[in-house]
Design a protein around this motif. Sequence first.
Motif, short mmCIF file in Angstrom:
data_model
loop_
_atom_site.label_atom_id
_atom_site.label_comp_id
_atom_site.label_asym_id
_atom_site.label_seq_id
_atom_site.Cartn_x
_atom_site.Cartn_y
_atom_site.Cartn_z
N GLU A 123 14.51 -50.09 -59.86
CA GLU A 123 13.38 -49.86 -59.19
C GLU A 123 13.16 -50.88 -58.04
O GLU A 123 12.94 -50.61 -56.89
CB GLU A 123 12.29 -49.99 -60.10
CG GLU A 123 11.93 -48.78 -60.94
CD GLU A 123 10.67 -48.78 -61.62
OE1 GLU A 123 9.80 -49.70 -61.33
OE2 GLU A 123 10.40 -48.30 -62.65
N SER B 47 21.32 -42.59 -61.13
CA SER B 47 21.30 -43.69 -61.85
C SER B 47 22.55 -44.29 -62.39
O SER B 47 23.47 -43.43 -61.91
CB SER B 47 20.45 -43.20 -63.45
OG SER B 47 21.53 -42.03 -63.97
N TRP C 4 17.76 -41.40 -52.36
CA TRP C 4 17.40 -41.43 -53.68
C TRP C 4 16.61 -40.46 -54.22
O TRP C 4 17.09 -39.84 -55.13
CB TRP C 4 17.01 -43.04 -53.81
CG TRP C 4 16.68 -43.39 -55.12
CD1 TRP C 4 15.92 -42.89 -55.94
CD2 TRP C 4 17.14 -44.74 -55.48
NE1 TRP C 4 15.84 -43.48 -57.12
CE2 TRP C 4 16.58 -44.58 -56.88
CE3 TRP C 4 18.00 -45.78 -54.97
CZ2 TRP C 4 16.91 -45.81 -57.64
CZ3 TRP C 4 18.27 -46.74 -55.92
CH2 TRP C 4 17.78 -46.69 -57.32
N ASN C 5 15.62 -40.09 -53.50
CA ASN C 5 14.72 -38.91 -53.88
C ASN C 5 15.42 -37.67 -54.07
O ASN C 5 15.12 -36.77 -54.90
CB ASN C 5 13.18 -38.88 -52.96
CG ASN C 5 12.67 -40.21 -52.93
OD1 ASN C 5 12.61 -40.91 -54.03
ND2 ASN C 5 11.81 -40.47 -52.00
N LEU C 6 16.38 -37.45 -53.11
CA LEU C 6 17.10 -36.24 -52.90
C LEU C 6 17.93 -35.89 -54.19
O LEU C 6 18.24 -35.08 -54.90
CB LEU C 6 17.92 -35.99 -51.74
CG LEU C 6 18.71 -34.96 -51.51
CD1 LEU C 6 17.67 -33.73 -51.23
CD2 LEU C 6 19.69 -35.05 -50.28
N GLU D 83 18.20 -32.37 -55.76
CA GLU D 83 16.75 -31.78 -55.70
C GLU D 83 17.00 -30.36 -55.27
O GLU D 83 16.09 -29.31 -55.99
CB GLU D 83 15.77 -32.41 -54.82
CG GLU D 83 14.64 -31.80 -54.55
CD GLU D 83 13.78 -32.65 -53.20
OE1 GLU D 83 13.04 -33.24 -53.81
OE2 GLU D 83 14.36 -32.52 -52.27
N TYR E 266 15.71 -49.71 -55.16
CA TYR E 266 14.79 -48.72 -54.49
C TYR E 266 13.67 -48.87 -53.35
O TYR E 266 13.63 -48.46 -52.36
CB TYR E 266 14.18 -47.81 -55.37
CG TYR E 266 13.37 -46.39 -54.76
CD1 TYR E 266 13.87 -45.36 -54.29
CD2 TYR E 266 12.09 -46.51 -54.61
CE1 TYR E 266 13.37 -44.24 -53.70
CE2 TYR E 266 11.29 -45.61 -54.22
CZ TYR E 266 11.82 -44.47 -53.61
OH TYR E 266 11.39 -43.45 -52.94
N GLU F 193 18.20 -38.20 -57.19
CA GLU F 193 17.75 -38.75 -58.36
C GLU F 193 18.81 -39.60 -59.16
O GLU F 193 19.29 -39.30 -60.39
CB GLU F 193 17.09 -37.77 -59.26
CG GLU F 193 15.79 -37.33 -58.65
CD GLU F 193 15.19 -36.22 -59.49
OE1 GLU F 193 15.47 -36.17 -60.71
OE2 GLU F 193 14.26 -35.38 -59.18
N GLN G 206 15.89 -44.29 -49.01
CA GLN G 206 14.96 -43.91 -50.17
C GLN G 206 14.90 -42.37 -50.16
O GLN G 206 14.80 -41.67 -51.19
CB GLN G 206 13.64 -44.70 -49.81
CG GLN G 206 13.57 -45.97 -50.13
CD GLN G 206 12.04 -46.42 -50.07
OE1 GLN G 206 11.30 -45.90 -49.25
NE2 GLN G 206 11.84 -47.57 -50.58
N ARG G 207 14.85 -41.70 -49.05
CA ARG G 207 15.09 -40.36 -48.82
C ARG G 207 16.21 -39.96 -49.65
O ARG G 207 16.15 -38.46 -50.38
CB ARG G 207 14.94 -39.64 -47.76
CG ARG G 207 13.58 -39.75 -46.99
CD ARG G 207 13.26 -39.17 -45.76
NE ARG G 207 14.24 -39.42 -44.51
CZ ARG G 207 13.96 -40.49 -43.71
NH1 ARG G 207 12.73 -41.25 -43.81
NH2 ARG G 207 14.66 -40.61 -42.87
#
Length: 339
Positions: free
Chosen positions: A245, A265, A259-261, A301, A248, A263, A256-257
Amino acid sequence: FLGCVPFALFDVLPERYRAIWEKFNPQGWANLIVRTTRPSSEEVEPEPPWATLVTADLVGAHLLYTDFPYPLDDVTGRLHISGDEIRIEDLMGRHGDGLVHFEGTARLAEDQPADAEIRVTARGVRMDDSLASALPPDGRGAFEQFQPEGLFDLTGTIRVEPTGGDIFYDLTAKLCDAAIRYAGFPYSITGVQGEIRMSPDRVSIIDVAGRHGPSRVLARGSVRRMTNGYEADLYFESDELVLDEELYAALPPTLQRVWNLLEPSGTLRTQTAMRQQVEDGVAHQFHRSRISATNAALTFEGFPWPLTDVSAEVVATEQDVEILSLHGQNGGEIGRAHV
């Protein structure tokens, strides 16, 4: 005695020395030797002036130099005041657990601007608010940008220029188990070792290395002073960078976009070149990152099919993201993407 007697001693010093005395504001104890001589004046008109040599051996004194208000206690060492010159010999003092040493000369000829050159060596100095407050505005700005903590050693030179009395410094700080958190990329790095070189117009980061958890992070670059702000060019490199986190939160909006796209790990290898310009309080940031994954996991995503054992190559800037290659598995199935 430099607490009561200095007022009497101060009154008999030439005016040009009083300014230096006031700059250092000495308090405490000293052993003084004053020698004053002049040639025989029987056949000389007018009488020749007295020549005075003052030698002060400081014993547990306190100094606070007004141009760099970093208080020093338990100060020892010798000051020679003679003619137009003050020599500083083996002057040593403490600030907390840190030890600071000075050698140098100041010249104070009448009707001419003063100039001085002081060599500084420090060991085990703590990066704290007291140090930040003592720095000139440009150095204080760099301090605030990197938010350093911990200890460092310092070597270098401080000069007072005879033209205008401007202060110039060329200092190298060797970090010893420090921590930094750059404001433009607020990601904590601990156990930091390396060198930072400072001058009035530039701070240079020379192969600084540290860790964030299990991740090893390397950094280098420079921060340059501009008329109405500063410009920073920084390079970060890390292997086994943990996707957590804090990472991020530190990323620029473009990443960040991504990362969101995806997900993601796991861990990554990253190489990031960053430029930040701040002028009149307005910030502009540019970056280019090359990201390599060898054993990560993600869920895209646009097609939420979880992939493991992911290997990928991604290039990201503040404007776009290019996925050069992406390979992964879903159970026994192998997925590939080339974008």
